[in-house]
Motif scaffolding. Structure first.
Motif, PDB file in Angstrom:
ATOM      1  N   GLU A  11     127.697   2.250  46.032  1.00 35.77           N
ATOM      2  CA  GLU A  11     127.813   1.052  46.854  1.00 35.77           C
ATOM      3  C   GLU A  11     128.627   1.289  48.123  1.00 35.77           C
ATOM      4  O   GLU A  11     128.684   0.421  49.001  1.00 35.77           O
ATOM      5  CB  GLU A  11     128.450  -0.083  46.041  1.00 35.77           C
ATOM      6  CG  GLU A  11     129.910   0.099  45.690  1.00 35.77           C
ATOM      7  CD  GLU A  11     130.173   1.049  44.538  1.00 35.77           C
ATOM      8  OE1 GLU A  11     131.354   1.266  44.219  1.00 35.77           O
ATOM      9  OE2 GLU A  11     129.198   1.581  43.959  1.00 35.77           O
ATOM     10  N   ASP A  12     129.246   2.459  48.261  1.00 40.30           N
ATOM     11  CA  ASP A  12     130.139   2.713  49.389  1.00 40.30           C
ATOM     12  C   ASP A  12     129.452   3.321  50.611  1.00 40.30           C
ATOM     13  O   ASP A  12     129.912   3.130  51.736  1.00 40.30           O
ATOM     14  CB  ASP A  12     131.263   3.665  48.959  1.00 40.30           C
ATOM     15  CG  ASP A  12     132.225   3.023  47.975  1.00 40.30           C
ATOM     16  OD1 ASP A  12     132.430   1.795  48.065  1.00 40.30           O
ATOM     17  OD2 ASP A  12     132.753   3.742  47.119  1.00 40.30           O
ATOM     18  N   ASN A  13     128.387   4.091  50.418  1.00 43.30           N
ATOM     19  CA  ASN A  13     127.858   4.894  51.520  1.00 43.30           C
ATOM     20  C   ASN A  13     127.442   4.066  52.724  1.00 43.30           C
ATOM     21  O   ASN A  13     127.844   4.333  53.859  1.00 43.30           O
ATOM     22  CB  ASN A  13     126.677   5.735  51.032  1.00 43.30           C
ATOM     23  CG  ASN A  13     127.095   6.776  50.020  1.00 43.30           C
ATOM     24  OD1 ASN A  13     127.392   6.440  48.878  1.00 43.30           O
ATOM     25  ND2 ASN A  13     127.131   8.029  50.416  1.00 43.30           N
ATOM     26  N   GLY A  14     126.606   3.071  52.496  1.00 41.15           N
ATOM     27  CA  GLY A  14     126.150   2.262  53.609  1.00 41.15           C
ATOM     28  C   GLY A  14     127.258   1.456  54.240  1.00 41.15           C
ATOM     29  O   GLY A  14     127.311   1.274  55.463  1.00 41.15           O
ATOM     30  N   ALA A  15     128.185   0.988  53.407  1.00 41.98           N
ATOM     31  CA  ALA A  15     129.299   0.204  53.920  1.00 41.98           C
ATOM     32  C   ALA A  15     130.192   1.039  54.831  1.00 41.98           C
ATOM     33  O   ALA A  15     130.689   0.555  55.853  1.00 41.98           O
ATOM     34  CB  ALA A  15     130.111  -0.372  52.751  1.00 41.98           C
ATOM     35  N   LEU A  22     126.802  -9.334  54.037  1.00 44.65           N
ATOM     36  CA  LEU A  22     126.137  -8.119  53.604  1.00 44.65           C
ATOM     37  C   LEU A  22     126.497  -7.814  52.152  1.00 44.65           C
ATOM     38  O   LEU A  22     127.657  -7.936  51.764  1.00 44.65           O
ATOM     39  CB  LEU A  22     126.553  -6.933  54.477  1.00 44.65           C
ATOM     40  CG  LEU A  22     126.153  -6.990  55.947  1.00 44.65           C
ATOM     41  CD1 LEU A  22     126.848  -5.873  56.712  1.00 44.65           C
ATOM     42  CD2 LEU A  22     124.642  -6.864  56.096  1.00 44.65           C
ATOM     43  N   LEU A  23     125.516  -7.400  51.383  1.00 49.92           N
ATOM     44  CA  LEU A  23     125.725  -7.020  49.992  1.00 49.92           C
ATOM     45  C   LEU A  23     125.265  -5.584  49.792  1.00 49.92           C
ATOM     46  O   LEU A  23     124.151  -5.229  50.182  1.00 49.92           O
ATOM     47  CB  LEU A  23     124.944  -7.948  49.058  1.00 49.92           C
ATOM     48  CG  LEU A  23     124.925  -7.585  47.573  1.00 49.92           C
ATOM     49  CD1 LEU A  23     126.325  -7.705  46.979  1.00 49.92           C
ATOM     50  CD2 LEU A  23     123.957  -8.485  46.821  1.00 49.92           C
ATOM     51  N   PHE A  24     126.111  -4.760  49.167  1.00 52.05           N
ATOM     52  CA  PHE A  24     125.816  -3.354  48.933  1.00 52.05           C
ATOM     53  C   PHE A  24     125.835  -3.077  47.430  1.00 52.05           C
ATOM     54  O   PHE A  24     126.885  -2.794  46.865  1.00 52.05           O
ATOM     55  CB  PHE A  24     126.857  -2.463  49.622  1.00 52.05           C
ATOM     56  CG  PHE A  24     126.947  -2.645  51.112  1.00 52.05           C
ATOM     57  CD1 PHE A  24     126.209  -1.851  51.973  1.00 52.05           C
ATOM     58  CD2 PHE A  24     127.779  -3.617  51.660  1.00 52.05           C
ATOM     59  CE1 PHE A  24     126.298  -2.012  53.348  1.00 52.05           C
ATOM     60  CE2 PHE A  24     127.878  -3.779  53.026  1.00 52.05           C
ATOM     61  CZ  PHE A  24     127.129  -2.992  53.879  1.00 52.05           C
ATOM     62  N   PRO A  25     124.695  -3.148  46.753  1.00 50.21           N
ATOM     63  CA  PRO A  25     124.666  -2.818  45.329  1.00 50.21           C
ATOM     64  C   PRO A  25     124.778  -1.310  45.103  1.00 50.21           C
ATOM     65  O   PRO A  25     124.537  -0.509  46.012  1.00 50.21           O
ATOM     66  CB  PRO A  25     123.288  -3.306  44.868  1.00 50.21           C
ATOM     67  CG  PRO A  25     122.733  -4.113  46.005  1.00 50.21           C
ATOM     68  CD  PRO A  25     123.393  -3.597  47.240  1.00 50.21           C
ATOM     69  N   SER A  27     123.555  15.152  49.493  1.00 46.34           N
ATOM     70  CA  SER A  27     124.402  14.108  48.948  1.00 46.34           C
ATOM     71  C   SER A  27     123.672  12.779  48.864  1.00 46.34           C
ATOM     72  O   SER A  27     124.128  11.873  48.203  1.00 46.34           O
ATOM     73  CB  SER A  27     125.661  13.936  49.810  1.00 46.34           C
ATOM     74  OG  SER A  27     125.324  13.490  51.098  1.00 46.34           O
ATOM     75  N   SER A  28     122.575  12.632  49.543  1.00 48.79           N
ATOM     76  CA  SER A  28     121.753  11.438  49.355  1.00 48.79           C
ATOM     77  C   SER A  28     120.382  11.651  49.969  1.00 48.79           C
ATOM     78  O   SER A  28     120.205  12.430  50.885  1.00 48.79           O
ATOM     79  CB  SER A  28     122.417  10.207  49.977  1.00 48.79           C
ATOM     80  OG  SER A  28     122.756  10.425  51.305  1.00 48.79           O
TER      81      SER A  28
END
Length: 303
Positions: A60-64, A80-83, A164-165
């Motif tokens: 949940e941290d990468n995009g944020a 914004l929601l980051f699941p 890493s992604s």
């Protein structure tokens, strides 16, 4: 403030005069034994929600932390929601064997392979469980105004050949939007998504592992190119991809297949925009460059 009996606050950071809050909560629908995590930029009023789906091996941290979304979202008054990208701690045999399958790689589908079907239900988690949790927790979100976007990122770890992604969130955003029978999301956008996964190696591997029917089952609900062929009502879709993206050049993303199917189904450029961005690759540098465009695109339909 959220109901602390439902959402356990882990951390908070001030950002653009708002707050980024990370929570833990008990995930009942997805039946994960540990508490699931989500990160969201909380709102101070009854505002619309934009859900951001991250890529393979992400949390949940990468995009944020890297996406560059907070400034434009704050300016528009959008939460914004980051699941997270998969269950954590499910203990399914084989879920941590490969970096591109299992933990960190839920592919935003509901698994039908019995080995994974108890826990790997990311479609239900994102579309049903998370809105229920947000509503029950009393957060100031207008769940009648939702949109979704996602990304596919490729970054190599230092001293490692393992990425890493990877591609995942763009594919998930497109399929969740197009397959929804309730029109849950008002719009969708994606950065470098896998547009036709039944015809590329990444999608074929995931579908073989998660779904009893493999790519045949996936074509019904988890392939954006197949889904757009069936949509007769208007759609609101924005896709960006870079011409220097190695995975685009290798035929993993296949945006041309999606655009062709969309045009044949009667969706013109006013409904489906697929923008080829010259010289950009598959990195967060690309995503952050066009982050404002994507927030503004969704704002047209959320506000």
């Amino acid at each position: 403030m959220a109901n602390t009996e439902i959402l356990e606050l882990v951390s908070t950071n001030k950002v653009f005069d708002g707050e980024l809050r990370k929570y833990k909560f008990k995930a009942s629908l997805s039946k994960t034994p540990t508490r699931r995590r989500l990160t969201m930029a909380s709102a101070t009023a009854h505002v619309p929600l934009l859900v951001y789906l991250a890529g393979l091996t992400c949390t949940e941290d990468n995009g944020a932390q890297k996406g560059g979304f907070f400034g434009p979202a704050a300016a528009k008054g959008i939460a914004l929601l980051f699941p997270d990208t998969s269950p954590r701690g499910a203990g399914v045999e084989g879920e941590d064997t490969d970096w591109d399958f299992g933990v960190g790689a839920g592919f935003y589908l509901n698994a039908t392979n019995p080995a994974f079907s108890k826990h790997y239900n990311m479609l239900t988690h994102v579309t049903l469980e998370l809105p229920q949790v947000l509503g029950a927790a009393g957060l100031p979100i207008d769940l009648k105004r939702q949109s979704v976007f996602g990304h596919s990122i490729y970054e190599r770890k230092v001293h490692s050949s393992i990425p890493s992604s990877f591609d995942l969130g763009g594919h998930g955003a497109l399929t969740l939007y197009l397959a929804s029978k309730t029109n849950q999301y008002r719009s969708v956008s994606a950065f470098s998504p896998i547009c036709n996964p039944i015809n590329c190696p990444w999608g074929q591997k995931a579908f073989k592992g998660y779904l009893q029917g493999g790519t045949t089952e996936a074509a019904e609900q988890y392939d954006a190119t197949e889904l757009i062929k069936k949509r007769t009502d208007p759609v609101r879709i924005l896709i960006d991809y870079g011409t220097a993206d190695n995975f685009y050049k290798q035929g993993q993303l296949l945006p041309e297949n999606f655009v062709k199917a969309a045009r044949e189904a009667g969706h013109d450029e006013s409904q489906v925009q697929a923008r080829s961005q010259d010289g950009y690759d598959h990195s967060y540098f690309f995503i952050s460059t066009f982050a404002t465009d994507h927030i503004n695109f969704h704002a047209e339909f959320l506000l």
